[in-house]
Write a protein that holds these residues in place. Sequence first.
Motif, short mmCIF file in Angstrom:
data_model
loop_
_atom_site.label_atom_id
_atom_site.label_comp_id
_atom_site.label_asym_id
_atom_site.label_seq_id
_atom_site.Cartn_x
_atom_site.Cartn_y
_atom_site.Cartn_z
N UNK A 34 28.82 -6.86 12.52
CA UNK A 34 28.87 -5.42 12.25
C UNK A 34 27.84 -5.02 11.20
N UNK A 35 27.68 -5.87 10.19
CA UNK A 35 26.87 -5.47 9.03
C UNK A 35 26.21 -6.68 8.40
N UNK A 36 25.24 -6.40 7.57
CA UNK A 36 24.60 -7.46 6.77
C UNK A 36 24.21 -6.87 5.43
N UNK A 37 24.16 -7.72 4.42
CA UNK A 37 23.74 -7.29 3.08
C UNK A 37 22.80 -8.36 2.53
N UNK A 38 21.67 -7.90 2.00
CA UNK A 38 20.66 -8.84 1.49
C UNK A 38 20.81 -9.03 -0.01
N UNK A 39 20.74 -10.26 -0.43
CA UNK A 39 20.75 -10.62 -1.85
C UNK A 39 19.37 -11.13 -2.23
N UNK A 40 19.16 -11.32 -3.54
CA UNK A 40 17.85 -11.77 -4.01
C UNK A 40 17.49 -13.14 -3.48
N UNK A 41 18.48 -13.97 -3.23
CA UNK A 41 18.24 -15.32 -2.70
C UNK A 41 19.50 -15.80 -2.00
N UNK A 42 19.36 -16.89 -1.26
CA UNK A 42 20.53 -17.51 -0.66
C UNK A 42 21.50 -17.98 -1.74
N UNK A 43 20.95 -18.46 -2.82
CA UNK A 43 21.77 -18.93 -3.94
C UNK A 43 22.67 -17.80 -4.45
N UNK A 95 0.83 -1.21 0.00
CA UNK A 95 0.00 0.00 0.00
C UNK A 95 0.87 1.26 0.00
N UNK A 96 1.92 1.24 0.79
CA UNK A 96 2.71 2.44 1.00
C UNK A 96 3.78 2.65 -0.07
N UNK A 97 4.40 1.54 -0.52
CA UNK A 97 5.57 1.69 -1.39
C UNK A 97 5.42 1.02 -2.75
N UNK A 98 4.30 0.33 -2.96
CA UNK A 98 4.07 -0.26 -4.28
C UNK A 98 4.53 -1.69 -4.39
N UNK A 99 4.43 -2.22 -5.61
CA UNK A 99 4.67 -3.63 -5.83
C UNK A 99 6.13 -3.94 -6.13
N UNK A 100 6.85 -3.00 -6.70
CA UNK A 100 8.24 -3.27 -7.09
C UNK A 100 9.13 -2.09 -6.77
N UNK A 101 10.44 -2.24 -7.05
CA UNK A 101 11.38 -1.16 -6.74
C UNK A 101 11.93 -0.46 -7.98
N UNK A 102 11.86 -1.09 -9.11
CA UNK A 102 12.24 -0.42 -10.35
C UNK A 102 13.71 -0.23 -10.60
N UNK A 103 14.57 -0.83 -9.78
CA UNK A 103 16.01 -0.67 -10.04
C UNK A 103 16.82 -1.63 -9.19
N UNK A 104 18.07 -1.80 -9.59
CA UNK A 104 19.01 -2.53 -8.73
C UNK A 104 19.36 -1.63 -7.53
N UNK A 105 19.89 -2.26 -6.48
CA UNK A 105 20.23 -1.51 -5.27
C UNK A 105 21.20 -0.37 -5.56
N UNK A 106 22.19 -0.61 -6.45
CA UNK A 106 23.27 0.35 -6.62
C UNK A 106 22.89 1.54 -7.49
N UNK A 107 21.72 1.52 -8.11
CA UNK A 107 21.34 2.67 -8.94
C UNK A 107 20.20 3.45 -8.27
N UNK A 131 23.72 -6.52 -10.48
CA UNK A 131 23.03 -6.64 -11.78
C UNK A 131 21.64 -7.26 -11.69
N UNK A 132 21.03 -7.24 -10.50
CA UNK A 132 19.69 -7.82 -10.40
C UNK A 132 18.87 -6.94 -9.44
N UNK A 133 17.63 -6.72 -9.80
CA UNK A 133 16.79 -5.73 -9.10
C UNK A 133 16.53 -6.11 -7.64
N UNK A 134 16.41 -5.06 -6.82
CA UNK A 134 16.25 -5.27 -5.38
C UNK A 134 14.88 -5.87 -5.04
#
Length: 391
Positions: free
Chosen positions: A100-109, A67-79, A267-270
């Motif tokens: 210290x930190x964490x970074x999320x990827x599209x999948x565990x793979x 509702x608040x942010x929509x269905x998709x993000x429209x870009x990769x994280x770095x752009x 190279x893959x959308x967030x």
Amino acid sequence: MNSFEYLEKEIQVWKDRGTYRPLTELESEQGSKVSINGREVIQLSSNNYLGLTTHPRLKRAALEAVERYGAGTGSVRTIAGTFSMHEEFEAKLARFKHTEAALVFQSGFTANVGVLSSILSEKDVVISDALNHASIIDGIRLTKASRRIYRHVDLEDLEKALKETQTARTRLVVTDGVFSMDGDVAPLPEIVELCEKYDALVMVDDAHASGVMGRNGRGTVDHFDLNGRVHIQVGTLSKAVGVLGGYVAGPFVLRDYLIHRARPFLFSTSHPPAVTAACSAAIDVLLDEPQLVDRLWENTRFFKEGLARLGFDTGKSETPITPVMVGEDALAMKFSDTLLQEGVYAQGIVFPTVPKGQARVRTIVTAGHSKEDLEQALTAFERAGKKLGII
Ligand SMILES: *Cc1c(COP(=O)(O)O)cnc(C)c1O
């Protein structure tokens, strides 16, 4: 003319061997019982360890995020595809994992592929357990580092590899925390000690341990009290966490490096807002409802004991993943089909997912199963096992 004739030929071979499998359709949500072919059956094949795929807090978080942010993000994280919620969730995940930190990827793979393909060069060596997950193997295929494979959980063989590679710039030892097809646990304290002795880095893939082992499901590193001594933790948000995604938890410098060099990240959308919001709610559930993890382990003990009592060979599992060893590929598939007729969905697992001659039906109980579900499942295993002469 049929240019795919060669593929058809290969598929025909699988059909002749009885290992060709159409996909199984679920007609319901992913629960402890699911609807397959119009029938309600007990689900023993999902990785939905804690029942979070349908937890009200996750569903509500996902709906509100749409509702608040929509269905998709429209870009990769770095752009242009990094929303505040992505950063907030990663900070929360790092606190949860005590890193210290964490970074999320599209999948565990893609998390495994991203890390292994980016952080090593020809000056380095990666040392990997023989039964590590396919995504680790594929990540290793993409690195320029030399490779050493050590025999499954064999510490002597690991030490040999560490001794023989001392001229390398960096050695990275990588292991699954919980092995996905056998349910055994890596001897992490001993691996960490060896790596400290030989000054190597350790990477643990906790896909099947996230939400399952350690305090509040923090994973094997926490389970073995090794916080601060494992350099890289990979995990998934797609199994016990109940949604989708993978993460890397470790030092800031690793996160910075991966943001700039890990190709699946670049190279893959967030993740869509619904995914990130639901994952974030899942961490809250892990913190607020530790009884789910307790129930998972109670069910695990109950079901394992039941299978052993019936005389099944359940391998060396120490976790909710319980393989029921069968041997031949075709028999494993037949066992799975017979179980389905008896009201239980437990998928057969055959070569190339497991070695030839070690085909099995793999079961995973969840916190959502009732005692009656599990008793009913054991009755089905007894009937199917006797019918096929497995017990
Ligand atoms: C399932 C699994 C993965 C992949 O995780 P996804 O989020 O489903 O891509 C990686 N490593 C191991 C050990 C797994 O079992």
